[in-house]
Design an enzyme around this catalytic site. Structure first.
Site, short mmCIF file in Angstrom:
data_model
loop_
_atom_site.label_atom_id
_atom_site.label_comp_id
_atom_site.label_asym_id
_atom_site.label_seq_id
_atom_site.Cartn_x
_atom_site.Cartn_y
_atom_site.Cartn_z
N ARG A 273 0.80 -1.09 0.03
CA ARG A 273 0.14 -0.03 0.09
C ARG A 273 0.85 1.18 -0.03
NH1 ARG A 273 -2.13 -3.61 -1.50
NH2 ARG A 273 -3.95 -5.04 -0.49
N SER B 44 -11.00 -1.55 3.44
CA SER B 44 -10.29 -1.95 4.73
C SER B 44 -9.80 -0.76 5.38
CB SER B 44 -9.25 -3.13 4.57
OG SER B 44 -9.64 -4.12 3.78
N GLU C 210 -5.03 2.75 6.24
CA GLU C 210 -4.82 2.57 4.91
C GLU C 210 -5.60 3.67 4.18
OE1 GLU C 210 -5.53 -1.41 3.13
OE2 GLU C 210 -6.54 -0.46 1.49
#
Ligand SMILES: Cc1cc2nc3c(=O)[nH]c(=O)nc-3n(C[C@H](O)[C@H](O)[C@H](O)COP(=O)(O)OP(=O)(O)OC[C@H]3O[C@@H](n4cnc5c(N)ncnc54)[C@H](O)[C@@H]3O)c2cc1C
Length: 311
Positions: free
Chosen positions: A181, A231, A301
């Site tokens: 990420r 998420s 995230e």
């Protein structure tokens, strides 16, 4: 009041007349975020080409108008006070070129659409991206991934506009600092204009079957009937954030209109009129419970887009 707005207004009005962009003033950001949360932006602007995206960004930087480039808004949380500046959406930059195994896509191309298009050319490698509700630009910024695949696996190069040096150039994938990420673009001085991918020849019906199967897994496991940003937390090495949150008994925990999903504890869902403050308070609560229980500091995230006027 946004300074230099008259220079921006003049530019936008002329560019709109010439068909290079469209724009709206004092516009709610809730409809540009998959969380359905956010105050108003001074300007929401849709450039129609990558060159225009670069020119607009250059102008904003030269006249010091705060600006942010976003794709589908599926991995961000806008502030309740909005964004005093220009929110630039890439979703009209959606050109795709396929030549042999090489695919070029504009930054605003939807990942699901791209995966479908390449499957029609019997190209395999992007099935994992089918169902990720982002754009090519947003996905490369995050090095988005799912079900064992990541953008870095198929990316050859990324075309960027460098806001510091006022230059457009390609960065080879190996120089993009892709990680879990993460990418070089998160340093904040580059805008993704498009990218080149290499895929492999495959069997169209097998590709489509795989995409449908992955989509079904999303439907079965994710709370897709509620607004969310996917998420919320990154995986901690060796642990899934959702499992840690579930084990802490936080499923269903609610602050205002923000709730830890009962279906997938890694998702925070907007169960009705959630504010960014609700979501941020819930994130802080989850982090402190997990830190206390297992000593792990979860990292988000999802990107919180602060209003420049509040900084
Ligand atoms: C239901 C659901 C499921 C999801 N599943 C997954 C999943 O399986 N895997 C996964 O990785 N993610 C998943 N996500 C998160 C999200 O869809 C991805 O991270 C996606 O890649 C974000 O793309 P976007 O266009 O929506 O980016 P945005 O949310 O619009 O932007 C995210 C960040 O990227 C920056 N950005 C966007 N475009 C550009 C550009 N052209 N140049 C520079 N910066 C840019 C923005 O400024 C922002 O900081 C999910 C989200 C939801 C809501």
């Amino acid at each position: 009041m946004l300074s230099n707005s008259s220079v921006l207004e003049q530019y936008l009005t002329e560019a709109e007349k010439e068909g290079r962009l469209t724009f709206r003033r004092d516009c709610s950001l809730a409809s540009f975020s998959s969380f359905h949360i956010g105050g108003n932006a001074s300007y929401v602007i849709y450039p129609t080409t990558a060159d225009e995206l670069a020119s607009l960004s250059a102008l904003c930087h030269s006249i010091s108008v705060p600006n942010i480039v976003i794709g589908n808004g599926s991995n961000l949380l806008f502030s309740d006070s909005g964004y005093e500046g220009a929110v630039i959406l890439t979703t009209q930059i959606k050109d795709i070129k396929i030549k042999g195994n090489t695919v070029k896509a504009g930054c605003g191309v939807s990942l699901t659409h791209l995966a479908s298009e390449v499957s029609e050319s019997a190209l395999t490698g992007l099935e994992f991206a089918y169902g990720i509700p982002g754009t090519v630009g947003g996905a490369l910024y995050m090095n988005a991934g799912a079900y064992g695949g990541e953008m870095k696996d198929v990316c050859v190069s990324v075309k960027v506009y460098d806001t510091v040096n006022d230059e457009i150039y390609d960065i080879k994938a190996e120089d993009c600092a892709f990680g879990y990420r993460e990418s070089i673009v998160q340093s904040g001085d580059k805008i993704i204009l498009g990218a080149k991918f290499t895929l492999s020849e495959g069997n169209p019906s097998e590709i489509i079957e795989k995409m449908n199967c992955l989509m079904q897994q999303r439907i079965d496991k994710q709370p897709l009937n509620y607004p969310s940003a996917g998420s919320v937390f990154k995986r901690y090495p060796g642990y899934f954030a959702g499992k840690l949150i579930e084990d802490a008994g936080l499923k269903g925990y609610t602050i205002g209109g923000a709730q830890v999903s009962e279906k997938h504890a890694g998702f925070i869902i907007n169960v009705g009129n959630a504010t960014a403050a609700d979501v941020l308070a819930l994130i802080a609560h989850i982090r402190s419970v997990i830190k206390e229980n297992v000593g792990i500091e979860l990292q988000t995230e999802v990107k919180y887009i602060e209003n420049p006027a509040d900084q």
